[in-house]
Design a protein around this motif. Structure first.
Motif, short mmCIF file in Angstrom:
data_model
loop_
_atom_site.label_atom_id
_atom_site.label_comp_id
_atom_site.label_asym_id
_atom_site.label_seq_id
_atom_site.Cartn_x
_atom_site.Cartn_y
_atom_site.Cartn_z
N HIS A 111 5.18 -6.87 -8.03
CA HIS A 111 4.27 -5.73 -8.00
C HIS A 111 3.19 -5.92 -9.06
O HIS A 111 3.23 -6.89 -9.84
N HIS A 112 2.23 -5.00 -9.08
CA HIS A 112 1.14 -5.10 -10.04
C HIS A 112 0.80 -3.72 -10.61
O HIS A 112 0.80 -2.72 -9.88
N PHE A 113 0.51 -3.70 -11.90
CA PHE A 113 0.01 -2.48 -12.52
C PHE A 113 -1.45 -2.27 -12.10
O PHE A 113 -2.06 -3.15 -11.48
N ASN B 289 0.83 -1.20 0.00
CA ASN B 289 0.00 0.00 0.00
C ASN B 289 0.86 1.25 0.00
O ASN B 289 2.03 1.22 0.38
N GLN B 290 0.27 2.36 -0.42
CA GLN B 290 0.98 3.63 -0.40
C GLN B 290 0.99 4.16 1.03
O GLN B 290 0.41 5.19 1.35
N ARG C 235 9.99 4.81 -8.29
CA ARG C 235 9.21 4.20 -7.21
C ARG C 235 9.32 5.06 -5.95
O ARG C 235 10.37 5.63 -5.65
N ASN C 236 8.19 5.15 -5.27
CA ASN C 236 8.04 5.90 -4.02
C ASN C 236 8.10 7.42 -4.19
O ASN C 236 8.05 8.15 -3.20
N MET D 43 4.93 1.99 -7.31
CA MET D 43 5.73 2.15 -8.52
C MET D 43 5.67 3.60 -8.98
O MET D 43 4.86 4.40 -8.48
N GLY D 44 6.53 3.94 -9.95
CA GLY D 44 6.54 5.30 -10.49
C GLY D 44 5.14 5.75 -10.85
O GLY D 44 4.43 5.05 -11.56
N PRO D 45 4.73 6.93 -10.37
CA PRO D 45 3.33 7.36 -10.50
C PRO D 45 2.99 7.92 -11.88
O PRO D 45 3.87 8.20 -12.70
N GLU D 46 1.69 8.08 -12.10
CA GLU D 46 1.23 8.76 -13.32
C GLU D 46 1.66 10.23 -13.24
O GLU D 46 1.89 10.78 -12.16
N LEU D 47 1.75 10.85 -14.40
CA LEU D 47 2.18 12.24 -14.48
C LEU D 47 1.26 13.16 -13.68
O LEU D 47 0.05 13.17 -13.90
N GLY D 48 1.84 13.88 -12.74
CA GLY D 48 1.06 14.83 -11.94
C GLY D 48 0.14 14.21 -10.92
O GLY D 48 -0.74 14.88 -10.38
N ALA D 49 0.36 12.93 -10.61
CA ALA D 49 -0.56 12.21 -9.71
C ALA D 49 -0.67 12.85 -8.33
O ALA D 49 -1.69 12.71 -7.65
N HIS D 50 0.36 13.56 -7.89
CA HIS D 50 0.36 14.13 -6.54
C HIS D 50 0.32 15.65 -6.53
O HIS D 50 0.53 16.27 -5.48
#
Length: 417
Positions: free
Chosen positions: A359-361, A5-6, A72-73, A386-393
């Protein structure tokens, strides 16, 4: 997106804030290691496509697998750094960060009012890791310098390959990665210095300012590679020796080379220790060489390198690789097959050391990542996502800076984020 989990990190670097201003390999790899061990890493990307690494090599649903690993992270914030408003957001993040990691050309951050000298006037505890081709000074500082250039200028390419052929590259971006590791080491030393000279900057109104001493960590790609080049300089300066390409052999250290077995598989044998050499010769049934008084030390073996290599190759040619590995390991001789990634993922040693993570997509498709190194017994690194989507945060980060949802919508409309 991950098997985990995140969750909030509790690693050894928990509480450390890192701002990543950079693209591709050196800066992002440096920041990646902080994120793997608990730091909060905010990665700034352009809104129009993000880090180019997102689209390099093998893709899944339009995004690079390399990106998913390298980031990642990390938290992704989009900022159009040509905008004054975006520069102000970055400045606020930089002043609140423990470490700023950047790999733009020298002078770019200064144009945005984000240079080290600008920031340390406000926050004397600022630590900035600057990774570039040639460093922040010198006649080449303004020229682009990718990893390939650093490997060439730093000396690695010159000694890589066979003597009768042009130099070759290592099959990965080793110059960038080595620079990234130097950046991590420098940043950790700078953090230590900051903490023993006063600690973190307290910017709260009315609070006493007791800030430790920050500093700039200036990492040049070519210098990071140069730092690995062993005794290259004193050998040339004192003895006029220029180390040349020697193929699979280790020059001046005998025997250490690559040999081919009966089944066509390549094997690396390092029998260059004096006691190891004797064990190796006995294992390949060359008692004459094992007992030759001239070969008892390395300096005696070097003039007879060709003879020794020929004896080892003759033995390897009569052996399947598994036979050779078994015999030499039983004789306590350092030896290895040259592994492909297929070999690694099937190997019991890699499995025993838990060197792969599952891990899982978002669609549930599984993917393995390399596990985090180094292994800490009390506070090991963890992949939270894993590496996030663009602008996810973007929204989360801007809200933490005090922006309202309405203000964030306005920033989006004006293409600031």
């Amino acid at each position: 997106m991950s098997a985990r989990n995140q969750e909030k990190s509790h690693g050894p670097l928990a509480g450390i804030k890192v701002l990543e201003l950079g693209t591709l390999i050196a800066g992002p790899f440096c920041a990646r290691m902080f994120g793997e061990f608990g730091a909060e890493v905010i990665k700034v990307e352009t809104p129009d496509g993000g880090d180019p690494l997102r689209h390099w090599r093998v893709l899944k649903d339009g995004t690079s697998l390399w990106w998913r690993l390298q980031s990642r992270n990390k938290k992704s914030l989009t900022l159009n750094m040509k905008s004054k408003e975006a520069q102000e957001i970055a400045r606020r993040l930089a002043l609140d960060a423990d470490i700023i990691i950047e790999n733009y050309r020298p002078g770019v951050l200064e144009k945005w009012g984000l240079g080290y000298e600008d920031l340390k006037l406000i926050n004397p505890a600022t630590i900035m890791v600057r990774l570039s081709g040639y460093g922040q000074s010198g006649p080449l500082k303004d020229f682009p310098g990718f990893g390939a250039v650093g490997e060439s200028m730093g000396g690695l390419r010159y000694v890589s390959g066979h003597p009768d052929r042009p130099p070759v590259r290592v099959g990965i971006s080793i110059g960038d990665s080595v620079a990234a590791l130097h950046g991590v080491i420098g940043a950790m030393m700078a953090l230590r210095h900051r903490d023993v000279t006063g600690g973190r900057w307290n910017k709260k109104e009315g609070a006493e300012l007791i800030a430790g001493q920050g500093q700039m960590v200036d990492v040049a790609l070519y210098e990071s590679v140069f730092n690995l080049m062993e005794s290259l300089v004193p050998e040339f300066d004192f003895a006029g020796v220029v180390r040349e390409r020697t193929g699979g052999a280790l020059p001046g250290i005998v025997p250490s080379n690559t040999y081919t077995c009966q089944d066509g598989e390549n094997i690396v044998i390092a029998g260059n220790g004096d006691a190891i050499f004797r064990r190796l010769m006995l294992a390949i049934q060359r008692v004459d060489l094992a007992e030759d008084p001239e070969l008892q030390r390395n300096d005696g073996r070097v003039p007879r390198t060709a003879e020794i290599d020929a004896a080892i190759q003759a033995w390897c040619s009569s052996m399947l690789i598994d036979q050779a590995l078994t015999i030499l390991r039983e004789a306590d001789v350092p030896v290895s097959k040259i592994y492909s990634v297929r070999d690694m993922m099937a190997d019991p040693q890699f499995q025993a050391r838990d060197m792969f993570e599952q891990h899982h997509f978002s669609d549930g498709a599984p993917v393995k990542f390399p596990a985090i190194s180094p292994k800490l017994s009390k506070t090991p690194g963890v992949t939270h996502w894993m590496g996030p989507e663009l602008g996810a945060h973007s929204e989360e980060i801007l809200i933490s800076l005090g922006y309202t949802c309405l203000e964030i919508d306005e920033l989006r409309k004006r293409k600031v984020i």
